[in-house]
Structures are given as C-alpha cells and as structure tokens.
Design a protein around this motif. Structure first.
Motif, PDB file in Angstrom:
ATOM      1  N   ALA A 144      10.129 -13.530   2.108  1.00  0.00           N
ATOM      2  CA  ALA A 144       9.068 -13.599   1.082  1.00  0.00           C
ATOM      3  C   ALA A 144       7.949 -12.600   1.378  1.00  0.00           C
ATOM      4  CB  ALA A 144       8.520 -15.014   0.954  1.00  0.00           C
ATOM      5  N   ILE A 145       8.366 -11.339   1.603  1.00  0.00           N
ATOM      6  CA  ILE A 145       7.427 -10.267   1.952  1.00  0.00           C
ATOM      7  C   ILE A 145       6.560  -9.902   0.740  1.00  0.00           C
ATOM      8  CG2 ILE A 145       7.373  -7.776   2.498  1.00  0.00           C
ATOM      9  CD1 ILE A 145       8.005  -9.557   4.958  1.00  0.00           C
ATOM     10  N   ASP A 146       5.252  -9.713   0.988  1.00  0.00           N
ATOM     11  CA  ASP A 146       4.329  -9.326  -0.092  1.00  0.00           C
ATOM     12  C   ASP A 146       4.180  -7.809  -0.192  1.00  0.00           C
ATOM     13  OD1 ASP A 146       3.384 -12.033  -0.792  1.00  0.00           O
ATOM     14  OD2 ASP A 146       2.689 -12.017   1.292  1.00  0.00           O
ATOM     15  N   LEU A 147       4.398  -7.109   0.924  1.00  0.00           N
ATOM     16  CA  LEU A 147       4.228  -5.653   0.902  1.00  0.00           C
ATOM     17  C   LEU A 147       5.151  -5.018   1.929  1.00  0.00           C
ATOM     18  CD1 LEU A 147       2.577  -3.102   0.006  1.00  0.00           C
ATOM     19  CD2 LEU A 147       1.119  -3.524   1.996  1.00  0.00           C
ATOM     20  N   VAL A 148       5.893  -3.992   1.472  1.00  0.00           N
ATOM     21  CA  VAL A 148       6.699  -3.193   2.397  1.00  0.00           C
ATOM     22  C   VAL A 148       5.995  -1.843   2.573  1.00  0.00           C
ATOM     23  CG1 VAL A 148       8.920  -2.051   2.808  1.00  0.00           C
ATOM     24  CG2 VAL A 148       8.843  -4.291   1.689  1.00  0.00           C
ATOM     25  N   VAL A 149       5.828  -1.417   3.822  1.00  0.00           N
ATOM     26  CA  VAL A 149       5.257  -0.100   4.111  1.00  0.00           C
ATOM     27  C   VAL A 149       6.360   0.724   4.770  1.00  0.00           C
ATOM     28  CG1 VAL A 149       3.468   1.168   5.371  1.00  0.00           C
ATOM     29  CG2 VAL A 149       2.968  -1.120   4.451  1.00  0.00           C
ATOM     30  N   VAL A 150       6.748   1.820   4.093  1.00  0.00           N
ATOM     31  CA  VAL A 150       7.853   2.633   4.621  1.00  0.00           C
ATOM     32  C   VAL A 150       7.268   3.778   5.447  1.00  0.00           C
ATOM     33  CG1 VAL A 150       9.913   3.967   4.056  1.00  0.00           C
ATOM     34  CG2 VAL A 150       9.215   2.060   2.581  1.00  0.00           C
ATOM     35  N   GLY A 151       7.676   3.872   6.699  1.00  0.00           N
ATOM     36  CA  GLY A 151       7.158   4.907   7.594  1.00  0.00           C
ATOM     37  C   GLY A 151       7.844   6.254   7.449  1.00  0.00           C
ATOM     38  N   PRO A 152       9.137   6.348   7.739  1.00  0.00           N
ATOM     39  CA  PRO A 152       9.798   7.661   7.827  1.00  0.00           C
ATOM     40  C   PRO A 152      10.250   8.234   6.482  1.00  0.00           C
ATOM     41  CG  PRO A 152      11.080   5.921   8.923  1.00  0.00           C
ATOM     42  CD  PRO A 152      10.017   5.246   8.134  1.00  0.00           C
ATOM     43  N   GLU A 153      10.567   9.525   6.504  1.00  0.00           N
ATOM     44  CA  GLU A 153      10.949  10.224   5.284  1.00  0.00           C
ATOM     45  C   GLU A 153      12.393   9.942   4.859  1.00  0.00           C
ATOM     46  OE1 GLU A 153      10.085  11.468   8.138  1.00  0.00           O
ATOM     47  OE2 GLU A 153      11.256  13.221   8.763  1.00  0.00           O
ATOM     48  N   VAL A 154      13.280   9.710   5.812  1.00  0.00           N
ATOM     49  CA  VAL A 154      14.702   9.605   5.452  1.00  0.00           C
ATOM     50  C   VAL A 154      14.936   8.468   4.440  1.00  0.00           C
ATOM     51  CG1 VAL A 154      17.027   9.135   6.350  1.00  0.00           C
ATOM     52  CG2 VAL A 154      15.554  10.795   7.507  1.00  0.00           C
ATOM     53  N   PRO A 155      14.431   7.242   4.678  1.00  0.00           N
ATOM     54  CA  PRO A 155      14.640   6.196   3.673  1.00  0.00           C
ATOM     55  C   PRO A 155      13.962   6.515   2.340  1.00  0.00           C
ATOM     56  CG  PRO A 155      13.250   5.394   5.482  1.00  0.00           C
ATOM     57  CD  PRO A 155      13.800   6.712   5.908  1.00  0.00           C
ATOM     58  N   LEU A 156      12.811   7.197   2.363  1.00  0.00           N
ATOM     59  CA  LEU A 156      12.117   7.521   1.107  1.00  0.00           C
ATOM     60  C   LEU A 156      12.955   8.491   0.284  1.00  0.00           C
ATOM     61  CD1 LEU A 156       8.508   7.803   2.549  1.00  0.00           C
ATOM     62  CD2 LEU A 156       9.374   6.007   1.027  1.00  0.00           C
ATOM     63  N   VAL A 157      13.469   9.538   0.957  1.00  0.00           N
ATOM     64  CA  VAL A 157      14.288  10.528   0.252  1.00  0.00           C
ATOM     65  C   VAL A 157      15.596   9.885  -0.224  1.00  0.00           C
ATOM     66  CG1 VAL A 157      15.541  12.722   0.548  1.00  0.00           C
ATOM     67  CG2 VAL A 157      13.201  12.493   1.399  1.00  0.00           C
ATOM     68  N   ALA A 158      16.051   8.867   0.498  1.00  0.00           N
ATOM     69  CA  ALA A 158      17.283   8.166   0.098  1.00  0.00           C
ATOM     70  C   ALA A 158      17.038   7.184  -1.051  1.00  0.00           C
ATOM     71  CB  ALA A 158      17.866   7.424   1.298  1.00  0.00           C
ATOM     72  N   LEU A 211       0.365  11.261   0.464  1.00  0.00           N
ATOM     73  CA  LEU A 211       0.702  12.659   0.220  1.00  0.00           C
ATOM     74  C   LEU A 211       0.031  13.461   1.331  1.00  0.00           C
ATOM     75  CD1 LEU A 211       2.053  14.863  -1.407  1.00  0.00           C
ATOM     76  CD2 LEU A 211       0.002  15.009  -2.822  1.00  0.00           C
ATOM     77  N   TYR A 212       0.870  14.037   2.172  1.00  0.00           N
ATOM     78  CA  TYR A 212       0.409  14.730   3.371  1.00  0.00           C
ATOM     79  C   TYR A 212       0.657  16.212   3.164  1.00  0.00           C
ATOM     80  CZ  TYR A 212       1.767  16.326   8.211  1.00  0.00           C
ATOM     81  OH  TYR A 212       1.975  16.999   9.380  1.00  0.00           O
ATOM     82  N   ALA A 213      -0.419  16.992   3.155  1.00  0.00           N
ATOM     83  CA  ALA A 213      -0.271  18.442   3.033  1.00  0.00           C
ATOM     84  C   ALA A 213      -0.436  19.066   4.413  1.00  0.00           C
ATOM     85  CB  ALA A 213      -1.309  19.004   2.068  1.00  0.00           C
ATOM     86  N   GLY A 214       0.583  19.812   4.827  1.00  0.00           N
ATOM     87  CA  GLY A 214       0.484  20.637   6.031  1.00  0.00           C
ATOM     88  C   GLY A 214      -0.085  21.979   5.586  1.00  0.00           C
ATOM     89  N   LEU A 215      -1.275  22.311   6.063  1.00  0.00           N
ATOM     90  CA  LEU A 215      -2.009  23.460   5.531  1.00  0.00           C
ATOM     91  C   LEU A 215      -2.238  24.520   6.588  1.00  0.00           C
ATOM     92  CD1 LEU A 215      -4.763  21.283   3.829  1.00  0.00           C
ATOM     93  CD2 LEU A 215      -2.883  22.423   2.639  1.00  0.00           C
ATOM     94  N   MET A 216      -2.373  25.773   6.142  1.00  0.00           N
ATOM     95  CA  MET A 216      -2.815  26.850   7.024  1.00  0.00           C
ATOM     96  C   MET A 216      -4.158  27.326   6.481  1.00  0.00           C
ATOM     97  SD  MET A 216      -1.662  28.478   9.719  1.00  0.00           S
ATOM     98  CE  MET A 216       0.005  29.103   9.905  1.00  0.00           C
ATOM     99  N   VAL A 273       5.741  13.134   2.517  1.00  0.00           N
ATOM    100  CA  VAL A 273       5.464  12.053   1.559  1.00  0.00           C
ATOM    101  C   VAL A 273       5.251  10.730   2.286  1.00  0.00           C
ATOM    102  CG1 VAL A 273       6.693  13.201  -0.313  1.00  0.00           C
ATOM    103  CG2 VAL A 273       7.944  11.653   1.209  1.00  0.00           C
ATOM    104  N   ARG A 274       4.636  10.827   3.461  1.00  0.00           N
ATOM    105  CA  ARG A 274       4.515   9.680   4.357  1.00  0.00           C
ATOM    106  C   ARG A 274       3.426   9.970   5.372  1.00  0.00           C
ATOM    107  NH1 ARG A 274       6.007  12.504   8.624  1.00  0.00           N
ATOM    108  NH2 ARG A 274       7.278  14.315   8.127  1.00  0.00           N
ATOM    109  N   PHE A 275       3.101   8.964   6.166  1.00  0.00           N
ATOM    110  CA  PHE A 275       2.156   9.168   7.259  1.00  0.00           C
ATOM    111  C   PHE A 275       2.762  10.177   8.254  1.00  0.00           C
ATOM    112  CE2 PHE A 275       0.675   4.956   5.845  1.00  0.00           C
ATOM    113  CZ  PHE A 275      -0.700   5.127   5.920  1.00  0.00           C
ATOM    114  N   GLY A 330       4.953   3.574  -0.647  1.00  0.00           N
ATOM    115  CA  GLY A 330       5.878   4.669  -0.325  1.00  0.00           C
ATOM    116  C   GLY A 330       6.462   5.155  -1.636  1.00  0.00           C
ATOM    117  N   PRO A 331       6.677   6.479  -1.767  1.00  0.00           N
ATOM    118  CA  PRO A 331       7.132   7.037  -3.035  1.00  0.00           C
ATOM    119  C   PRO A 331       8.623   6.829  -3.293  1.00  0.00           C
ATOM    120  CG  PRO A 331       6.945   8.765  -1.410  1.00  0.00           C
ATOM    121  CD  PRO A 331       6.474   7.505  -0.736  1.00  0.00           C
ATOM    122  N   GLY A 332       8.987   6.907  -4.568  1.00  0.00           N
ATOM    123  CA  GLY A 332      10.390   6.868  -4.969  1.00  0.00           C
ATOM    124  C   GLY A 332      11.076   8.195  -4.690  1.00  0.00           C
ATOM    125  N   ARG A 333      12.387   8.177  -4.900  1.00  0.00           N
ATOM    126  CA  ARG A 333      13.218   9.344  -4.564  1.00  0.00           C
ATOM    127  C   ARG A 333      12.770  10.638  -5.254  1.00  0.00           C
ATOM    128  NH1 ARG A 333      17.956  11.641  -3.175  1.00  0.00           N
ATOM    129  NH2 ARG A 333      18.595  12.940  -4.897  1.00  0.00           N
TER     130      ARG A 333
END
Ligand code: AMP
Ligand code: GLY
Length: 410
Positions: free
Chosen positions: A62-76, A250-255, A268-270, A91-94
C-alpha cells in the motif's frame, strides 16, 4: 506516507536518509536497496527494472509514493507502468526519459527548444568528443583532444550499440544543475559539481563519478535562475508541448564556457554522487516536495538550503572503473561516522554477518562544514577511518573550489 525507493546505490541511500527525516514518513521500503538502506527501512529483493514486480510490491505494501533513483528503470518505462497501475511516482515516463536514454533525441530536443549545447559534427575530427548514443553508466563518452585519442575512442565506442555521435569539445568548468520538475513548474536544488575522471588532476577514464560538492563558488541564486531560463524551462515547455509533461528531476550537466552556459547532457534523475552532497544541505521536507511533484504540481513546495557547504568523496574498488571488488571486509564506518560525517553505501553486501565490498563504487563519505574547505577537511578525515584491501579514492575532490572560495573571501 509509505514510500518505496527504487535502486540500490549511494544516491538511493542518500534519498532514504533524507526522506527518513520527514515527519510525514510512516514506512520506508526499497527495491532492492542495500545494507545502508536496510538500517532505515525494509529492503525487498525486486529488480529496479522489473516494472510488473514493482507494481505488485507497491500494491501489496500500500505504497503512497515511489521514488525511482536510477536511469535504467526510467528509460525502460517503469514509472509509466506504476502510474498506469494507480501508484504515485516521482520519476519521468519513458518518452521523456529518452532525454537521457538517447543522446541524439536530447540533441534534437535542445535544437527545437533553442537550448545552447555543443555543436554536432557529421564526421569525427579531433579535437572533438565521441559519445555512444544509448545509456552507458557514464562510460560511453570519450573526450578526444588529438588524433591519437580519437582513434582509440572510435575503437572503444564500437563496443556500444547504435551509432555514436560526434561533437565540439567544450572547454570550461562543469556544473550540475538539478531541478525538481512537475510539467513546467520547477524547484531548483543547489548547484553542485561532480568529478567524473578516475584519478587526481582529472586524469584517467570517465567514471560514474568520484566525488562532488555543493555549493559552487560563483553560481548564486541569480545565476541559477538564468540557467533555468536558458536550459530547464525551455526543455520542460518543449516536452509539455509534445504532450509528455515531465515529472521528476531534470538534471542538466553544463559547461561554463567563455561563450556562456552550454549543455553537455541531460539526466532524468538525481545525480550520483551529486545527490549525496545536495541532500545534506536541504532544509525542509523533501518527501513533501517529491509527493507534490508526483501529483503534478510544485506550486506549494518549498525547500530551504543550508549556508553550510557539503563535500562527498567516493571510496572505490582499486581497479574501478575497469573492474569491481567483491567480498573484501570493510572496516571503520562507525569511526568515520563518529567524526560527524555521513557514510552512504553504494556497493556493499553482508556476508555471514560481515559488511563486505560488492561493486565498483563502494561507499560515499559526505560531510558538512561552514566553508567548502572545512567540509572537505572533515570528509577526508572520515575517509581515513575506513579501509578494505585495495580501497582507492581521489584526494582532490573540491580542492580547486576551496581555493577559489578562499581567494574570493581574501
Ligand atoms: P556526458 O555523459 O555527456 O555528461 O559526458 C560525460 C563527461 O564527458 C562530461 O561530464 C564531461 O566531462 C565530458 N564531456 C561530455 N561532452 C563534452 C563536450 N562536448 N566537451 C567537453 N567535455 C565533454
Ligand atoms: N554524476 C553524474 C551522473 O549522475 O550521471
């Protein structure tokens, strides 16, 4: 609130540690978690990319919130599967996770949104950067200042599926700018920097990250707002216009180049290990903010940021990133924590009751201090308390920033 964290690294331990401070949290679960997370909640042997089993677990608990850490499940598409099953997910959709899952999709979107980035080259000519198109755990990017390194990179990139992309080699200071996003609403987290190269002096191959710190000298709130205007907001608007509003980080790697800010990559993750330096500085209820974002709005979310600086040092296997370490007993974590630092588990396991190594990046040591220099000193004092056979870490994490900070205040 019952929370399920998906993932098993240092970033997920940091998330668990921060969410466990929320008065709203009633139960903390992780899939699959790690021995560090197990001291804060319950770990379940479900793979991070197994959407069906995660949905079943979330329903059963009976989870109220799922927080997805890594990119592989998000992209999947795991966030979509959970959401379709009626579970709130941070966490974002595919469709939008492809910003990280495909470098060519990210380039196309940046062009459409008018976001500054490195120029793409049709052919590889040094100096340039060679990038594998798909997910590569930070190991699919080859910076090629000359013909010799380019020849090696072209050979190495053959090991990755898909067509590589070639782009302009940008010169400047790197910056990681993470924002919580719900559609076009944003809440900026503190700027951070990570250290991608394996060895001191930014030498050696790229890794998943060897350390991080926050804040970044010279990047104050007006700079942050300008970056959001140039980078994050146009991307979020473009995604929303395409019918795929983004929920997550939304994580931007910037120069930071002489010509201004340019995007190196989107995640698309922490970030890992940025999260281990950003979260200890957050004042306020991160759980509440993530839950609001998952429900589609950040309008009421507020998070403060501590005046203190944070530095995180990654303790890695001797042969990381080429290899990993399994089964070496780890000593000294309690002594390290007794100094006031926090030790996050990234690649550990328990064998016969003893904590042992199990991965490439094994532990992350984070410390706060009134200045970057003080935080760095504390982090390294704590690192020295920890040992296993072959343990290795960079000794120059946040060194240049501490020096810059000292000269700015002199
Ligand atoms: P990425 O996974 O695209 O962030 O690339 C990993 C690392 O490679 C970055 O953090 C940079 O250190 C480096 N890098 C990527 N793209 C470029 C570029 N266009 N110019 C210089 N360095 C780059
Ligand atoms: N620190 C880089 C990353 O999370 O991809």
């Amino acid at each position: 609130m019952k929370v399920l964290i998906v993932g098993s690294g240092g970033r997920e331990h940091a998330l668990a540690w921060k969410l466990a401070q929320s008065p709203k949290l009633t139960e903390l679960h992780a899939a699959s978690g790690n021995p560090g997370i197990a001291s804060l909640g319950s770990c379940h042997p479900v793979r991070a990319d197994d959407g069906e089993s995660l949905l079943a677990l979330a329903r059963q608990l009976a989870i109220d919130l799922v927080v997805v850490g890594p990119e592989v499940p998000l992209v999947a598409g795991v966030a979509d599967q959970l959401r379709h099953g009626g579970i709130a997910v941070f966490g974002p959709g595919r469709e939008t996770a492809m910003l990280e899952g495909s470098k060519s999709f990210a380039k196309e979107l940046m062009l459409a949104a008018g976001v500054p980035t490195a120029k793409e080259f049709a052919e590889p000519v040094a100096p340039c950067v060679v990038k594998a198109d798909g997910l590569a755990a930070g190991k699919g990017v080859f910076v090629c200042p000359d013909a010799e390194s380019l020849a090696k990179a072209l050979k190495a990139v053959e090991a990755f599926p898909g067509k590589p992309i070639f782009e302009e080699l940008l010169v400047g200071e790197e910056l990681s700018m993470l924002v919580l996003a719900a559609g076009e609403e944003t809440l900026a987290l503190a700027p951070a920097q990570d250290f991608k190269r394996a060895y001191d002096g930014d030498r050696g191959p790229n890794t998943g990250g060897m350390g991080s710190y926050s804040p970044v000298p010279g990047v104050g709130s007006s700079e942050v707002d300008a970056i959001l205007d140039q980078v994050h907001r146009p991307v979020l608007a473009e995604l929303a216009e395409r019918g795929h509003p983004f929920i997550g980080v939304l994580y931007a790697g910037l120069m930071r180049t002489d010509e201004g800010i340019k995007v190196l990559e989107f995640n698309v993750r922490f970030g890992d290990p940025e999260t281990q330096a950003i979260l200890p500085r957050i004042e306020g209820d991160l759980l509440e903010a993530l839950a609001e974002a998952a429900n589609g709005s950040l309008a009421d979310a507020k998070l403060g940021v501590s005046e203190e600086a944070a530095v995180t040092v990654v303790l890695a296997a001797g042969n990381y990133p080429a290899g990993s370490d399994k089964g070496s007993p780890i000593e000294g974590i309690a002594d390290a924590e007794a100094t006031g630092a926090v030790v996050f588990h990234a690649g550990t396991a328990v064998w016969d009751g003893a904590l042992v190594t199990s991965g490439g990046r094994i532990l992350n040591v984070s410390a706060l201090g009134p200045t970057i220099a003080a935080a760095r000193e504390r982090a390294y004092v704590a690192c020295e308390k920890i040992s296993w056979e072959g343990m290795r870490y960079r000794t120059d994490i946040a060194l240049a920033a501490a020096e810059r900070e000292a000269s700015a205040s002199a």
